[in-house]
Design a protein around this motif. Structure first.
Motif, mmCIF file in Angstrom:
data_model
loop_
_atom_site.group_PDB
_atom_site.id
_atom_site.type_symbol
_atom_site.label_atom_id
_atom_site.label_comp_id
_atom_site.label_asym_id
_atom_site.label_seq_id
_atom_site.Cartn_x
_atom_site.Cartn_y
_atom_site.Cartn_z
ATOM 1 N N CYS A 75 -48.001 -55.877 13.539
ATOM 2 C CA CYS A 75 -47.965 -56.530 12.236
ATOM 3 C C CYS A 75 -48.473 -57.969 12.365
ATOM 4 C CB CYS A 75 -46.562 -56.502 11.641
ATOM 5 S SG CYS A 75 -45.265 -57.186 12.669
ATOM 6 N N SER A 78 -47.181 -63.696 10.710
ATOM 7 C CA SER A 78 -46.223 -64.222 9.738
ATOM 8 C C SER A 78 -45.074 -63.266 9.467
ATOM 9 C CB SER A 78 -46.941 -64.549 8.426
ATOM 10 O OG SER A 78 -47.644 -63.426 7.953
ATOM 11 N N CYS A 79 -45.235 -61.987 9.810
ATOM 12 C CA CYS A 79 -44.167 -61.021 9.566
ATOM 13 C C CYS A 79 -42.883 -61.399 10.299
ATOM 14 C CB CYS A 79 -44.605 -59.621 10.004
ATOM 15 S SG CYS A 79 -45.687 -58.804 8.825
ATOM 16 N N TYR A 80 -43.020 -62.006 11.476
ATOM 17 C CA TYR A 80 -41.829 -62.334 12.253
ATOM 18 C C TYR A 80 -41.067 -63.506 11.628
ATOM 19 C CZ TYR A 80 -43.784 -59.068 15.532
ATOM 20 O OH TYR A 80 -44.279 -57.920 16.099
ATOM 21 N N VAL A 82 -41.114 -64.109 8.351
ATOM 22 C CA VAL A 82 -40.534 -63.539 7.140
ATOM 23 C C VAL A 82 -39.357 -62.624 7.480
ATOM 24 C CG1 VAL A 82 -40.991 -62.028 5.153
ATOM 25 C CG2 VAL A 82 -42.668 -63.768 5.822
ATOM 26 N N ALA A 83 -39.443 -61.886 8.576
ATOM 27 C CA ALA A 83 -38.312 -61.058 9.009
ATOM 28 C C ALA A 83 -37.089 -61.922 9.275
ATOM 29 C CB ALA A 83 -38.695 -60.265 10.256
ATOM 30 N N TYR A 86 -35.608 -62.772 5.989
ATOM 31 C CA TYR A 86 -34.870 -61.637 5.448
ATOM 32 C C TYR A 86 -33.510 -61.467 6.127
ATOM 33 C CZ TYR A 86 -39.109 -60.027 3.002
ATOM 34 O OH TYR A 86 -40.197 -59.915 2.177
ATOM 35 N N SER A 111 -35.742 -55.265 9.575
ATOM 36 C CA SER A 111 -36.288 -56.471 8.948
ATOM 37 C C SER A 111 -37.786 -56.590 9.200
ATOM 38 C CB SER A 111 -35.562 -57.720 9.447
ATOM 39 O OG SER A 111 -35.788 -57.944 10.825
ATOM 40 N N SER A 115 -40.598 -56.461 6.307
ATOM 41 C CA SER A 115 -41.516 -57.594 6.260
ATOM 42 C C SER A 115 -42.966 -57.134 6.334
ATOM 43 C CB SER A 115 -41.206 -58.557 7.413
ATOM 44 O OG SER A 115 -42.148 -59.600 7.458
ATOM 45 N N MET A 119 -45.743 -57.911 3.575
ATOM 46 C CA MET A 119 -46.742 -58.918 3.924
ATOM 47 C C MET A 119 -48.127 -58.350 4.194
ATOM 48 S SD MET A 119 -45.192 -61.841 3.807
ATOM 49 C CE MET A 119 -46.367 -62.864 4.694
ATOM 50 N N LEU A 155 -37.339 -59.941 -1.944
ATOM 51 C CA LEU A 155 -38.372 -59.890 -0.913
ATOM 52 C C LEU A 155 -39.355 -61.045 -0.989
ATOM 53 C CD1 LEU A 155 -39.176 -56.064 -0.998
ATOM 54 C CD2 LEU A 155 -37.702 -57.296 0.603
#
Length: 213
Positions: A75, A78-80, A82-83, A86, A111, A115, A119, A155
């Protein structure tokens, strides 16, 4: 969904400044600290038992687990971040479900899954994430629904919120000394509240037994 930035490259160029392996190590250490603190300070008889709880602590370390997710999930950077947002939202909205050693692995894989779906334009399906996380597809489906309801489906992450969490992570990593395994930083955010299809290769055979979370 509402885009975090006009172009994905904008958010990823920002997140890349603190990206793995350092961010992976840092995030796993933060979550480990939270889990250990709650193991000590939050008696299990005062907690709500959920689908995220295992009967025993997984034998795989949180860092190894997150490294596995990073290796196979593919992924966006930025997913990490955003996770992490969350997980904080979930913790704030579910005070009876503190992050601890029995649920942190399942919360983490869920998460990241949520995410990535929010994303990224292209992401792996639930069956693939279940294989990454060492659980069944039925379990990851249930965890995803419980996680979404647990954070009231909030979200959307505004650019301001993203930068707040990103700046905290960046600042703490820059201030980090000595190394993480000797001294863990404080956690004012989490700690204060607390469609692609493919298969994974079998090259991680040494983890097969320890992955059951």
């Amino acid at each position: 969904r509402i885009s975090l930035f006009d172009q994905p490259e904008q958010r990823d160029s920002i997140a890349m400044e603190v990206m793995p392996p350092r961010l992976i190590t840092f995030l796993s250490s933060l979550l480990q600290k939270v889990a250990e603190t709650n193991d000590t300070n939050r008696p299990f008889d005062t907690q709500m038992i959920t689908a995220f709880h295992g009967l025993t602590r997984p034998t795989i370390s949180l860092q190894s687990y997150l490294e596995r997710i990073f290796k196979y999930a593919s992924c966006s950077p930025s997913c990490y971040v955003v996770a992490y947002v969350y997980l904080d939202r979930f913790s704030q909205k579910q005070p009876l479900v503190p992050i601890n050693s029995l649920n942190v692995h399942r919360l983490l894989i869920t998460s990241v899954l949520v995410s990535a779906k929010f994303m990224d334009d292209i992401y792996y399906n639930n069956a693939y994430y279940a294989k990454i996380g060492g659980i069944t597809t039925a379990e990851i489906n249930l965890l995803e629904v419980d996680f979404l309801f647990g954070m009231s489906f909030q979200l959307n992450v505004t650019p301001e919120t993203f930068h707040t969490y990103y700046s905290y992570l960046q600042r703490e990593m820059m201030l980090e000394s000595p190394p993480l395994h000797d001294s863990l930083p404080s956690l004012p955010v989490l700690g204060s509240k607390l469609k692609a299809h493919c298969c994974i290769s079998d090259e991680d055979s040494t983890h097969k037994q320890s992955l059951a979370v």
